[in-house]
Design a protein around this motif. Structure first.
Motif, short mmCIF file in Angstrom:
data_model
loop_
_atom_site.label_atom_id
_atom_site.label_comp_id
_atom_site.label_asym_id
_atom_site.label_seq_id
_atom_site.Cartn_x
_atom_site.Cartn_y
_atom_site.Cartn_z
N GLY A 23 0.95 -1.34 -0.12
CA GLY A 23 -0.03 0.16 -0.18
C GLY A 23 0.96 1.24 0.08
N LEU A 24 0.38 2.19 -0.72
CA LEU A 24 1.01 3.63 -0.68
C LEU A 24 0.33 4.78 -0.25
CD1 LEU A 24 3.31 5.00 -2.44
CD2 LEU A 24 1.48 5.02 -4.56
N ALA A 25 1.04 5.79 0.50
CA ALA A 25 0.35 6.70 0.88
C ALA A 25 0.44 8.07 -0.05
CB ALA A 25 0.96 7.22 2.32
N LEU A 26 -0.55 8.56 -0.27
CA LEU A 26 -0.62 9.84 -1.09
C LEU A 26 -0.77 11.09 -0.80
CD1 LEU A 26 -2.50 8.00 -4.02
CD2 LEU A 26 -0.02 8.46 -3.93
N ASN A 27 -0.33 12.19 -1.03
CA ASN A 27 -0.37 13.55 -0.45
C ASN A 27 -1.95 14.07 -0.78
OD1 ASN A 27 0.17 14.21 -3.34
ND2 ASN A 27 1.41 15.87 -2.68
N LEU A 28 -3.01 13.44 -0.26
CA LEU A 28 -4.37 13.87 -0.45
C LEU A 28 -5.07 13.42 0.72
CD1 LEU A 28 -6.59 15.04 -2.08
CD2 LEU A 28 -6.98 12.95 -2.89
N TYR A 29 -5.74 14.32 1.54
CA TYR A 29 -5.84 14.05 2.94
C TYR A 29 -7.39 14.22 3.24
CZ TYR A 29 -0.85 14.52 3.03
OH TYR A 29 0.32 14.54 2.77
N ASN A 30 -7.94 13.46 4.47
CA ASN A 30 -8.91 13.66 5.02
C ASN A 30 -8.60 14.33 6.34
OD1 ASN A 30 -10.83 12.96 3.03
ND2 ASN A 30 -11.16 11.04 3.84
N ILE A 31 -9.34 15.08 6.96
CA ILE A 31 -8.89 15.82 8.16
C ILE A 31 -10.07 15.72 9.29
CG2 ILE A 31 -8.81 17.98 9.32
CD1 ILE A 31 -7.60 19.09 6.34
N PHE A 32 -9.86 15.29 10.36
CA PHE A 32 -10.96 14.83 11.28
C PHE A 32 -10.53 15.59 12.70
CE2 PHE A 32 -10.23 11.31 8.74
CZ PHE A 32 -11.33 10.92 8.32
N SER A 33 -11.54 16.06 13.18
CA SER A 33 -11.37 17.02 14.37
C SER A 33 -12.31 16.28 15.80
CB SER A 33 -11.45 18.46 14.20
OG SER A 33 -12.53 18.87 13.79
N PHE A 34 -11.86 16.70 16.77
CA PHE A 34 -12.55 16.03 17.86
C PHE A 34 -12.50 16.88 19.24
CE2 PHE A 34 -12.98 13.64 22.01
CZ PHE A 34 -14.49 13.34 21.64
N THR A 35 -13.93 17.25 19.64
CA THR A 35 -13.78 18.31 20.80
C THR A 35 -14.42 17.34 21.93
OG1 THR A 35 -14.08 20.38 19.24
CG2 THR A 35 -14.56 20.43 21.66
N PRO A 36 -13.86 17.13 22.84
CA PRO A 36 -14.27 16.48 24.10
C PRO A 36 -15.42 17.30 24.73
CG PRO A 36 -12.01 16.44 24.24
CD PRO A 36 -12.38 17.42 23.13
N ASP A 37 -16.49 16.52 25.26
CA ASP A 37 -17.61 17.25 26.01
C ASP A 37 -17.68 16.48 27.34
OD1 ASP A 37 -19.85 18.38 27.04
OD2 ASP A 37 -21.04 18.47 25.17
N PRO A 38 -17.40 16.84 28.32
CA PRO A 38 -17.46 15.88 29.52
C PRO A 38 -19.14 15.56 30.01
CG PRO A 38 -16.93 18.31 30.38
CD PRO A 38 -16.72 17.83 28.87
N ASN A 39 -19.99 16.24 29.32
CA ASN A 39 -21.28 15.95 29.66
C ASN A 39 -22.10 15.24 28.55
OD1 ASN A 39 -21.66 18.08 31.93
ND2 ASN A 39 -21.54 19.75 30.45
N ALA A 40 -21.33 14.92 27.43
CA ALA A 40 -21.94 14.07 26.58
C ALA A 40 -21.99 12.61 26.86
CB ALA A 40 -21.11 14.37 25.13
N THR A 41 -22.93 11.88 26.19
CA THR A 41 -22.91 10.49 26.53
C THR A 41 -22.85 9.66 25.04
OG1 THR A 41 -25.39 10.69 26.30
CG2 THR A 41 -24.53 10.86 28.37
#
Length: 304
Positions: A23-41
């Protein structure tokens, strides 16, 4: 409140003769972000980019990002931290460029940034391989470059090979959907011994030619007997696109992953010509397509 952002590269699996192991990695990207929430279930999601409407309609409890995060928390033996996930999809989904692997690896990195004792890349690869079923997409997504990987019961053996900087990649993504499941269903149960031997030869030649920078060998080394002859029947005008890429100066071309994306291996001087030539084949036959001129990603998934 902190927000963690990661980017994960597209991957081109199989690399011609390396079925389920290269497998080969290419310079095209998906971006993911996460913001924790201590009140979330539970995890909540925002989707942007390619396929956002499809992802919004799916059951969030089955989303690969959140499921991957759960696996890291469980492995680290720490409580799950819920919150909000944003997915920015720049890689066309379900086209053979490892989009689902980016979701898995993205989730792994997001959670790994939150645990007290982060897992190693090797430990993350074991989880990713277990989720994906084979390592040829997830390994380069994690490590970058060209990966040669084989999954065992409790570990994944993986080697990383630097891709020569002079090697570029012309990519065409036709508007043709090929599901991985269907692409596997057309594969034979047996292949002739002579063809299997030739595949071993070509896979070995492919890897060693990249190591030694003998890129002209790729005109032979990319040829495959295990999956390409069967999967190209699912992609209209596949052979014509391959020939167009070669005529435009490419060393050779093959199917990326299970398709429908086609990828040509080419030098910098001819990469745009090869991409345009492949795209023109589909355009001439009334099939919409996107073309990309890419290079190998040498870093793999990372926090940004």
């Amino acid at each position: 409140m902190i927000t963690i952002r990661v980017q994960v590269p597209a991957t081109s699996a199989n690399c011609g003769p390396g079925f389920d192991c290269l497998g080969l990695a290419l310079n095209l990207y998906n971006i993911f972000s996460f913001t924790p929430d201590p009140n979330a279930t539970e995890y909540t999601y925002t989707f942007e980019g390619f396929g956002a409407d499809i992802l919004r309609a799916e059951d969030p409890k089955k989303n690969l990002i959140g499921f991957a995060m759960d696996q890291v928390f469980a492995t680290a033996q720490e409580p799950i931290q819920y919150g909000h996930i944003t997915s920015e999809t720049l890689i066309p989904p379900s086209r053979g460029l490892g989009s689902s692997s980016t979701a898995i690896v993205g989730g792994l990195l997001l959670a790994n940034a939150l645990v007290k004792q982060p897992l190693t890349k090797e430990e993350l690869l074991v989880i990713a391989n277990r989720m994906e079923g084979h390592p040829d997409n997830v390994a380069p997504a994690i490590f970058g470059n060209l990966c040669c990987a084989t999954g065992l019961k409790t570990k994944v053996l993986n080697t990383v090979i630097s891709v020569p900087s002079e090697l570029h990649f012309a990519v065409v993504v036709p508007e043709v959907m090929v599901s991985t499941e269907y692409a596997r269903s057309v594969l034979p149960n047996h292949v002739p011994f002579k063809e299997a031997v030739q595949n071993v030869s070509h896979a070995s030649l492919f890897v060693t030619s990249l190591i030694t920078h003998q890129l002209s060998n790729l005109s032979v080394a990319l040829d495959d007997n295990l999956h390409v002859p069967y999967r190209k029947t699912l992609i209209p005008h596949c052979d014509a696109a391959f020939e167009a890429a070669k005529a435009a100066g490419a060393y050779g071309a093959t199917i990326s992953g299970s398709g429908s994306t086609l990828i040509a291996y080419v030098d910098k001087a001819h990469v745009q010509d090869a991409a345009d030539a492949m795209g023109a084949v589909f355009t001439a036959n009334g099939i919409e397509n996107k073309t990309y001129c890419l290079e190998a990603d040498s870093t793999g998934a990372s926090i940004i």
